[in-house]
Design an enzyme around this catalytic site. Structure first.
Site, PDB file in Angstrom:
ATOM      1  N   ASN A   6      -5.298   6.715  10.153  1.00  0.00           N
ATOM      2  CA  ASN A   6      -6.438   6.708  11.077  1.00  0.00           C
ATOM      3  C   ASN A   6      -7.682   6.654  10.190  1.00  0.00           C
ATOM      4  O   ASN A   6      -8.056   7.644   9.567  1.00  0.00           O
ATOM      5  CB  ASN A   6      -6.395   7.989  11.905  1.00  0.00           C
ATOM      6  CG  ASN A   6      -7.356   8.003  13.081  1.00  0.00           C
ATOM      7  OD1 ASN A   6      -7.581   9.048  13.671  1.00  0.00           O
ATOM      8  ND2 ASN A   6      -7.927   6.868  13.456  1.00  0.00           N
ATOM      9  N   CYS A  52     -12.226  14.815  16.636  1.00  0.00           N
ATOM     10  CA  CYS A  52     -11.255  13.981  15.922  1.00  0.00           C
ATOM     11  C   CYS A  52     -10.707  14.783  14.755  1.00  0.00           C
ATOM     12  O   CYS A  52     -11.391  14.985  13.753  1.00  0.00           O
ATOM     13  CB  CYS A  52     -11.899  12.685  15.429  1.00  0.00           C
ATOM     14  SG  CYS A  52     -10.747  11.627  14.529  1.00  0.00           S
ATOM     15  N   GLY A  53      -9.469  15.224  14.894  1.00  0.00           N
ATOM     16  CA  GLY A  53      -8.866  16.059  13.859  1.00  0.00           C
ATOM     17  C   GLY A  53      -8.701  15.344  12.536  1.00  0.00           C
ATOM     18  O   GLY A  53      -8.909  15.945  11.469  1.00  0.00           O
ATOM     19  N   ASN A  54      -8.329  14.066  12.552  1.00  0.00           N
ATOM     20  CA  ASN A  54      -8.171  13.329  11.298  1.00  0.00           C
ATOM     21  C   ASN A  54      -9.505  13.164  10.579  1.00  0.00           C
ATOM     22  O   ASN A  54      -9.579  13.240   9.351  1.00  0.00           O
ATOM     23  CB  ASN A  54      -7.542  11.958  11.571  1.00  0.00           C
ATOM     24  CG  ASN A  54      -6.094  12.068  12.002  1.00  0.00           C
ATOM     25  OD1 ASN A  54      -5.343  12.892  11.503  1.00  0.00           O
ATOM     26  ND2 ASN A  54      -5.705  11.240  12.955  1.00  0.00           N
ATOM     27  N   HIS A 113      -7.001  14.245  26.923  1.00  0.00           N
ATOM     28  CA  HIS A 113      -5.719  13.651  26.541  1.00  0.00           C
ATOM     29  C   HIS A 113      -4.759  13.670  27.719  1.00  0.00           C
ATOM     30  O   HIS A 113      -4.746  14.619  28.507  1.00  0.00           O
ATOM     31  CB  HIS A 113      -5.078  14.424  25.383  1.00  0.00           C
ATOM     32  CG  HIS A 113      -5.835  14.338  24.109  1.00  0.00           C
ATOM     33  ND1 HIS A 113      -5.604  13.362  23.168  1.00  0.00           N
ATOM     34  CD2 HIS A 113      -6.844  15.107  23.623  1.00  0.00           C
ATOM     35  CE1 HIS A 113      -6.434  13.530  22.155  1.00  0.00           C
ATOM     36  NE2 HIS A 113      -7.195  14.574  22.407  1.00  0.00           N
ATOM     37  N   GLU A 144      -6.013   5.384  21.640  1.00  0.00           N
ATOM     38  CA  GLU A 144      -7.229   6.192  21.608  1.00  0.00           C
ATOM     39  C   GLU A 144      -8.339   5.576  22.435  1.00  0.00           C
ATOM     40  O   GLU A 144      -8.603   4.379  22.354  1.00  0.00           O
ATOM     41  CB  GLU A 144      -7.704   6.391  20.159  1.00  0.00           C
ATOM     42  CG  GLU A 144      -6.827   7.328  19.351  1.00  0.00           C
ATOM     43  CD  GLU A 144      -7.549   7.898  18.153  1.00  0.00           C
ATOM     44  OE1 GLU A 144      -8.664   8.430  18.325  1.00  0.00           O
ATOM     45  OE2 GLU A 144      -7.011   7.787  17.037  1.00  0.00           O
ATOM     46  N   ARG A 145      -8.986   6.418  23.192  1.00  0.00           N
ATOM     47  CA  ARG A 145     -10.122   6.014  24.010  1.00  0.00           C
ATOM     48  C   ARG A 145     -11.222   5.417  23.134  1.00  0.00           C
ATOM     49  O   ARG A 145     -11.665   6.016  22.162  1.00  0.00           O
ATOM     50  CB  ARG A 145     -10.653   7.249  24.749  1.00  0.00           C
ATOM     51  CG  ARG A 145     -11.857   7.025  25.629  1.00  0.00           C
ATOM     52  CD  ARG A 145     -12.343   8.334  26.228  1.00  0.00           C
ATOM     53  NE  ARG A 145     -12.718   9.302  25.210  1.00  0.00           N
ATOM     54  CZ  ARG A 145     -13.417  10.415  25.445  1.00  0.00           C
ATOM     55  NH1 ARG A 145     -13.779  10.712  26.681  1.00  0.00           N
ATOM     56  NH2 ARG A 145     -13.719  11.248  24.479  1.00  0.00           N
ATOM     57  N   CYS A 177      -3.567  10.467  15.434  1.00  0.00           N
ATOM     58  CA  CYS A 177      -4.628  11.127  16.194  1.00  0.00           C
ATOM     59  C   CYS A 177      -4.389  12.625  16.108  1.00  0.00           C
ATOM     60  O   CYS A 177      -3.413  13.135  16.674  1.00  0.00           O
ATOM     61  CB  CYS A 177      -4.638  10.658  17.639  1.00  0.00           C
ATOM     62  SG  CYS A 177      -5.887  11.470  18.662  1.00  0.00           S
ATOM     63  N   SER A 213      -6.231  15.308  17.230  1.00  0.00           N
ATOM     64  CA  SER A 213      -6.378  16.043  18.489  1.00  0.00           C
ATOM     65  C   SER A 213      -5.250  15.686  19.448  1.00  0.00           C
ATOM     66  O   SER A 213      -4.794  16.518  20.236  1.00  0.00           O
ATOM     67  CB  SER A 213      -7.748  15.769  19.116  1.00  0.00           C
ATOM     68  OG  SER A 213      -7.921  14.390  19.381  1.00  0.00           O
ATOM     69  N   GLY A 214      -4.767  14.441  19.371  1.00  0.00           N
ATOM     70  CA  GLY A 214      -3.650  14.026  20.208  1.00  0.00           C
ATOM     71  C   GLY A 214      -2.361  14.736  19.834  1.00  0.00           C
ATOM     72  O   GLY A 214      -1.549  15.076  20.704  1.00  0.00           O
TER      73      GLY A 214
END
Length: 278
Positions: A11, A72-74, A163, A212-213, A221, A223-224
């Protein structure tokens, strides 16, 4: 303008350091140009880093289509590694201000290099109106949705961004690009949604693919992955600690029962640095 290209499990992001909080409209336009994989640098998003009084560093994320992402965690892991290695701030615990608040991050480093980053992603939001998702129940668990004549069952979770987690038979080979756009923009998601297609292998292991939106299909992702584990716990199919297999690699997710926070652990990597001339 100097920039750094980084990625978290594929990502990928363009990181730009500014001396002050960026102008959102200007950065939105810049994201569209920079993230274009044919005429720009190419990335899933633009991350702007700048000083703040609220935390060690601040960040804002703009998707490839110019929209601002809440979370966004990444990208958080990339910013933590950048802060540690590029700004000579070699602290093993830092705070990062994001659009949704200040997040605590722990860095596992050796010889000046960060190898793993653990992020406190906060508490999951499960109230449908706060996700937001338009359903009539107290929680959006195992809700049915139909698009183009096909029926799906999803569980709604917000990790600061919305999500919808959908269990499928074979996530690794699921036609994400066919169904992702229809689900992202379905009226049941008033602010659109990130769509996770998952296959659970055991209570401790799950494969996930994501649409992803504002971006499309990505390699990972963060957070996903967090939303996936939360959804798996809510449906009694996953433990509170699980490995999430993504297209770009693995993330270790824990939904802690004591503080109700979700913790994500994974790597981040530099790709290259360059100069953008407009």
């Amino acid at each position: 303008m100097r920039f750094t290209k980084m990625h978290g499990l594929g990502n990928d992001f363009i990181l730009v350091y500014k001396n002050r909080k960026p102008n959102a409209e200007e950065m939105s336009e810049l994201a569209v140009s920079l993230c274009n994989r044919h005429t720009g640098v190419g990335a899933d998003g633009l991350v702007v880093i700048y000083p703040t009084d609220r935390a060690d560093i601040a960040m804002r994320i703009f998707n490839a289509d110019g929209t601002m992402a809440e979370q966004c965690g990444n990208a958080v892991r990339c910013v933590a590694k950048y802060y540690y290695e590029r700004l000579s701030a070699q602290k093993e615990q830092i705070t990062i201000e994001t659009k949704i608040g200040v997040q605590t991050v722990w860095l596992q480093a050796e010889d000046g290099r960060v190898h793993q980053v653990r992020v406190d992603m906060g508490e999951p939001v499960l109230k449908p109106s706060a996700i937001p998702v338009c359903v009539g129940s107290d929680r959006a668990v195992n809700e049915r949705i139909e698009v183009k004549g096909k029926s799906f069952v999803f569980t709604g979770v917000s990790m600061g961004n919305p999500h919808a987690v959908i269990e499928v038979e074979d996530a690794a080979n699921f036609p994400v690009e066919r169904w992702g756009p229809f689900l992202e923009t379905h009226p049941v998601f008033p602010q659109k949604a990130n769509i996770e297609f998952i296959t659970i292998h055991s209570p401790d292991e799950v494969t996930m693919r994501v649409w992803e939106r504002g971006v499309g299909q990505t390699f990972a992702c963060g957070s996903g992955a967090c939303a996936t584990v939360v959804a798996g716990v809510l449906t009694n199919k996953l433990n509170r600690r699980a490995v999430v297999h993504l297209k770009g690699g693995d993330l270790h997710i824990e939904w802690n029962q004591d503080d109700n926070h979700v913790y994500m652990t994974g790597p981040a990597a530099f790709v290259f640095e360059g100069e953008w001339r407009r």
